[in-house]
Design a protein around this motif. Structure first.
Motif, PDB file in Angstrom:
ATOM      1  N   VAL A 165      -7.569  -5.492  -3.815  1.00  0.00           N
ATOM      2  CA  VAL A 165      -6.392  -5.795  -3.438  1.00  0.00           C
ATOM      3  C   VAL A 165      -5.690  -4.786  -2.637  1.00  0.00           C
ATOM      4  CG1 VAL A 165      -4.100  -6.230  -4.622  1.00  0.00           C
ATOM      5  CG2 VAL A 165      -6.020  -7.032  -5.838  1.00  0.00           C
ATOM      6  N   LEU A 168      -6.926  -5.580   0.946  1.00  0.00           N
ATOM      7  CA  LEU A 168      -6.314  -7.100   1.560  1.00  0.00           C
ATOM      8  C   LEU A 168      -5.115  -6.875   1.775  1.00  0.00           C
ATOM      9  CD1 LEU A 168      -8.033  -9.672  -0.980  1.00  0.00           C
ATOM     10  CD2 LEU A 168      -8.655  -8.949   1.448  1.00  0.00           C
ATOM     11  N   THR A 169      -4.298  -6.062   1.188  1.00  0.00           N
ATOM     12  CA  THR A 169      -2.619  -5.858   1.373  1.00  0.00           C
ATOM     13  C   THR A 169      -2.373  -4.597   2.116  1.00  0.00           C
ATOM     14  OG1 THR A 169      -2.463  -4.673  -0.789  1.00  0.00           O
ATOM     15  CG2 THR A 169      -2.084  -6.853  -0.820  1.00  0.00           C
ATOM     16  N   SER A 172       0.451  -4.780   4.753  1.00  0.00           N
ATOM     17  CA  SER A 172       1.781  -5.709   4.250  1.00  0.00           C
ATOM     18  C   SER A 172       3.068  -5.173   4.490  1.00  0.00           C
ATOM     19  CB  SER A 172       1.473  -5.785   2.641  1.00  0.00           C
ATOM     20  OG  SER A 172       1.534  -4.893   1.969  1.00  0.00           O
ATOM     21  N   THR A 188      -0.124 -12.406   2.638  1.00  0.00           N
ATOM     22  CA  THR A 188      -1.175 -13.645   2.919  1.00  0.00           C
ATOM     23  C   THR A 188      -1.704 -13.029   4.250  1.00  0.00           C
ATOM     24  OG1 THR A 188       0.526 -14.886   3.871  1.00  0.00           O
ATOM     25  CG2 THR A 188       0.029 -15.444   1.536  1.00  0.00           C
ATOM     26  N   SER A 190      -1.655  -9.963   5.702  1.00  0.00           N
ATOM     27  CA  SER A 190      -2.211  -8.827   5.604  1.00  0.00           C
ATOM     28  C   SER A 190      -3.730  -9.061   5.303  1.00  0.00           C
ATOM     29  CB  SER A 190      -1.733  -7.963   4.368  1.00  0.00           C
ATOM     30  OG  SER A 190      -2.470  -6.743   4.473  1.00  0.00           O
ATOM     31  N   ALA A 191      -4.023  -9.879   4.493  1.00  0.00           N
ATOM     32  CA  ALA A 191      -5.411 -10.324   3.960  1.00  0.00           C
ATOM     33  C   ALA A 191      -6.049 -10.975   5.236  1.00  0.00           C
ATOM     34  CB  ALA A 191      -5.413 -11.265   2.652  1.00  0.00           C
ATOM     35  N   GLN A 192      -5.456 -11.734   5.828  1.00  0.00           N
ATOM     36  CA  GLN A 192      -6.276 -12.497   7.001  1.00  0.00           C
ATOM     37  C   GLN A 192      -6.471 -11.666   7.994  1.00  0.00           C
ATOM     38  OE1 GLN A 192      -2.659 -15.314   7.302  1.00  0.00           O
ATOM     39  NE2 GLN A 192      -4.378 -16.906   7.454  1.00  0.00           N
ATOM     40  N   ILE A 195      -9.599  -9.036   6.936  1.00  0.00           N
ATOM     41  CA  ILE A 195     -10.940  -9.611   7.125  1.00  0.00           C
ATOM     42  C   ILE A 195     -11.466  -9.849   8.859  1.00  0.00           C
ATOM     43  CG2 ILE A 195     -10.760 -10.839   4.908  1.00  0.00           C
ATOM     44  CD1 ILE A 195     -10.320 -13.502   6.378  1.00  0.00           C
TER      45      ILE A 195
END
Length: 256
Positions: A165, A168-169, A172, A188, A190-192, A195
């Motif tokens: 987490v 993925l953040t 943010s 959302t 941030s996760a995109q 990756i």
């Protein structure tokens, strides 16, 4: 900046680890003294708040007894749930300070004035709501799942979840303060973004973590001045991944 962020998500972006390290050290050298002072102040405040919380929960009479009570109730479901909620609130309240540490690097990089007060500027910013809710959602989610896994005796999975987490953040808060995103879009997107370049970002985080711990060598006191290096790395990664317009909205309107 919203269009720029969406463009990076759609088309991807490149990251140069050498440039990230170079920029992070450049901004850190400019800010480490003032960041160290701010970090010490914040640590003192955090210590007082947490001591007050545990004191109210277990009593102020005897420190040894209090520590024993904390240890004995560590796996108690009620205590775990309470700590989850309180931890999420504390994380949210300190979110604007994290934003401040990252933003001070931007001020240093763009040769703007800054001082100790700059680390707290986002408490009076129109972005404060999104920062607070962003941190509350992330921490509440992580802590709730992690607490359940610890109670179920899966501490390793709990630790892995928190790491995932956090990765993925990673973008943010920078997306809120620099990319003009709201709290949910920041999570959302941030996760995109992560990756797209996970390996370089992970290596950057490791370098930032190691750099932050260097101060332990100096009788542990130096860590107060090296710990903020991690925020320099966050700024450098965002700078290289998303970048800034020549005249960005945040430079034009400030933190009003």
């Amino acid at each position: 900046m919203k269009n720029s962020v969406d463009n990076k998500i759609q088309n991807g972006y490149s990251l140069d680890l050498g440039k990230i390290i170079e920029l992070s050290f450049a901004t850190f050298k400019k800010t480490f003294l003032i960041s160290g002072v701010a970090f010490i102040i914040i640590c003192i405040v955090a210590l007082i708040l947490y001591a007050g919380y545990f004191g109210l929960l277990f009593g102020f009479s005897n420190f040894a007894d209090t520590m024993a009570q904390i240890e004995s109730s560590a796996l108690n479901a009620t205590t775990q749930i309470t700590n989850t909620l309180v931890g999420a609130v504390f994380s949210a309240l300190f979110g604007p300070i994290i934003a401040g540490f990252i933003y001070v690097n931007h001020l240093a990089n763009t040769n703007k004035e800054y001082g100790v007060a700059s680390f707290f500027d986002f408490y009076k910013s129109d972005k404060v709501k999104d920062i607070l809710i962003n941190q509350l959602i992330i921490t509440l989610f992580v802590n709730a799942i992690a607490t359940f896994l610890v109670i179920a005796n899966f501490p390793i999975i709990s630790g892995l979840l928190q790491i995932i987490v956090a990765l993925l953040t990673f973008f943010s808060i920078p997306l809120i303060i620099f990319g003009d995103q709201n709290y949910m879009d920041a999570i959302t997107k941030s996760a995109q973004l992560f990756i797209k370049q996970p390996l370089v970002i992970i290596v950057s985080i490791i370098i930032g973590g190691l750099g932050s711990m260097v101060g332990i060598i100096a009788l542990c006191i130096g860590i107060f001045f090296t710990a903020p290096y991690y925020f320099s790395v966050i700024y450098a990664v965002y700078h290289e991944a998303i970048g800034f317009q020549e005249t960005s909205p945040i430079d034009e309107i400030g933190l009003e």
